[in-house]
Design a protein around this motif. Structure first.
Motif, short mmCIF file in Angstrom:
data_model
loop_
_atom_site.label_atom_id
_atom_site.label_comp_id
_atom_site.label_asym_id
_atom_site.label_seq_id
_atom_site.Cartn_x
_atom_site.Cartn_y
_atom_site.Cartn_z
N LYS A 30 47.03 115.30 133.09
CA LYS A 30 46.26 115.80 134.18
C LYS A 30 44.78 116.04 134.10
O LYS A 30 44.23 116.24 132.79
N ILE A 210 53.72 115.23 144.32
CA ILE A 210 53.44 114.04 144.79
C ILE A 210 52.97 114.15 146.41
O ILE A 210 53.80 114.86 146.94
N GLU A 216 49.64 110.99 142.80
CA GLU A 216 49.72 112.41 142.46
C GLU A 216 48.54 113.11 143.25
O GLU A 216 47.75 112.75 143.64
N THR A 221 44.64 116.08 139.58
CA THR A 221 44.20 115.00 138.86
C THR A 221 42.74 115.00 138.57
O THR A 221 42.38 114.79 137.62
#
Length: 454
Positions: A30, A210, A216, A221
């Motif tokens: 991430k 999600i 994502e 992210t």
């Protein structure tokens, strides 16, 4: 070395090579940042000595590589934190770190702590033991919060690598007095407790997930600075103000509403503003829908259900005619004698879609059941096989062939004698003998004993 097993990078690719599981494509971890300056050939003398370190939940911080350790993206390192040490992973280094610090407004001064060393196997094992305590601590802490009846939601717990401190992340609408909670947690888990309040967007970023787009969440992210999102962004994009569709998993308006807002604002400059219905001889045309990027506008006469699409250039022409007091024949023609207005079939895809769903589903015809093929005797006489007769459910009634025929399914041929017919009529006209023992009155009659003459 071989590439990362979780992505499609091969052995000759850059991503996954000598990164210890940190894929260069940014899909394995991430909040990854692509170092686009890594192959620019910058002199080593001018290399920036500050390194970006990533921790649990995408949290990032900057530490100084004072010992000039040979670090690679994805290496676990032991860093200096207040009252102890912690372990994180190298996420970015070099000149790009300088740009990130300027973007996040982090000063390059003595407040930056240093990196101790690259984490050894013993350090990683001790850190893993501390991480194993996080989930049981989270469950037990939620039970304590419910017992104290505090208006807060605990979302995550992060233990320090030296197993001496734990940070509890929570979200709440109002201010919470958790002094009693800290005392209970410190006495039960034998650690120093730090309570840190986060917003709902940050909570969704730490938990991950999600989105409706199939990718994502942006907050988990790459987004680190959450900007306010208003409903005016949805109005500019002609979106329906439905809270269930505009809200993300955090319960707030989606961050992606701000991404395309500038494109919509630039495209709206060429869209004419409709403040009142367009005047035509067919009636006043009221605006129903606008496709901003296709530059199409749908109008309806007198609030009719039939919508007519015209491009923005034609709408501008009608607006100029109405200002001069000229009323066109309809939306597509200026007068009744000229031909149809030349309009490209820009709405052809929608019309084909309407025709597809307008067709009614036809009922499927049932296939005939497979019957047994006729025997040789039936084929010679031309008869078709008859339906098998249902068996008699009551065996006491015997055969239901009252006419005396051997096969009641076959009709009696013409010219035959009437014996069977008379026998059948006699059996039908036969009267039943009265039963003297039948109780018609509903009273119980005593059984007759044996007669004296028996």
């Amino acid at each position: 070395m071989s590439g990362c097993t979780n992505c499609s990078t091969d052995t000759q690719g850059v991503g996954g090579c000598q990164n210890n599981g940190s894929c260069g494509t940014g899909d394995c971890n991430k909040m990854n940042s692509f170092d686009w300056l890594s192959h620019m050939g910058i002199p080593e003398v001018d290399t920036f000595d500050v390194v970006e370190i990533k921790f649990k939940g995408g949290r990032k911080d900057y530490f100084r590589n004072s010992q000039l350790l040979p670090l690679t993206t994805g290496d676990p390192v032991v860093v200096d934190v207040p009252n102890g040490h912690h372990i994180g992973y190298v996420s970015l280094q070099g000149e790009l770190v300088r740009l990130q610090m300027q973007k996040r407004k982090v000063k390059n001064d003595d407040s930056l702590t240093s990196i101790y060393r690259i984490a050894s196997q013993k350090d990683l094992e001790k850190w893993q033991d501390a991480k194993n305590r996080e989930l049981p601590t989270l469950y037990r802490s939620k039970q304590i919060i419910d017992e104290l009846k505090l208006g807060m939601k605990l979302s995550d717990v992060e233990f320090q690598a030296d197993n001496s401190k734990a940070t509890f992340y929570y979200s709440a609408d109002d201010r919470v007095d958790f002094r009693e909670l800290i005392k209970i947690l410190a006495s039960e888990f034998k650690i120093r407790v730090e309570m840190r309040q986060i917003s709902l967007r940050q909570e969704a970023g730490r938990l991950g997930g999600i989105g409706v787009c199939g990718r994502e969440l942006c907050c988990s992210t790459w987004i680190f600075d959450f900007k306010s999102v208003t409903t005016s962004a949805a109005r500019y994009q002609n979106l329906s103000l439905n809270p269930s569709k505009l809200s993300g998993q955090c319960g707030r308006l989606k961050c992606c509403l701000n991404f395309e807002l500038d494109s919509y604002l630039s495209a709206l400059k060429d869209i004419p503003k409709i403040e009142k219905p367009l005047l035509t001889e067919a009636g006043p045309a009221k605006l129903q829908k606008t496709d901003i990027f296709r530059r199409l506008m749908w109008f309806s006469y007198n609030d009719d259900n039939n919508w007519h699409s015209i491009n923005c250039d034609r709408v501008q022409v009608i607006l100029e005619q109405n200002e001069k007091g000229i009323t066109p024949f309809n939306l597509k023609q200026d007068n009744a004698f000229e031909g149809e207005y030349d309009l490209n079939k820009t709405n052809e895809d929608l019309e084909l879609l309407d025709k597809k769903f307008a067709q009614t589903k036809r009922k499927k015809k049932r296939k005939p059941k497979n019957r047994k093929p006729p025997t040789q005797e039936m084929a010679a006489t031309g008869d078709t096989p008859s339906k098998p007769r249902r068996p008699n459910r009551n065996p006491k009634r015997g055969n239901r062939n009252r006419g005396g025929q051997e096969n009641p399914s076959q009709p009696t041929p013409k010219g035959a004698t009437g014996e069977s017919k008379g026998a059948g009529n006699a059996s039908r006209n036969r009267k039943r003998k009265p039963n003297p023992n039948r109780n018609r009155g509903g009273q119980n009659k005593p059984n007759k004993g044996p007669s004296d003459g028996a």
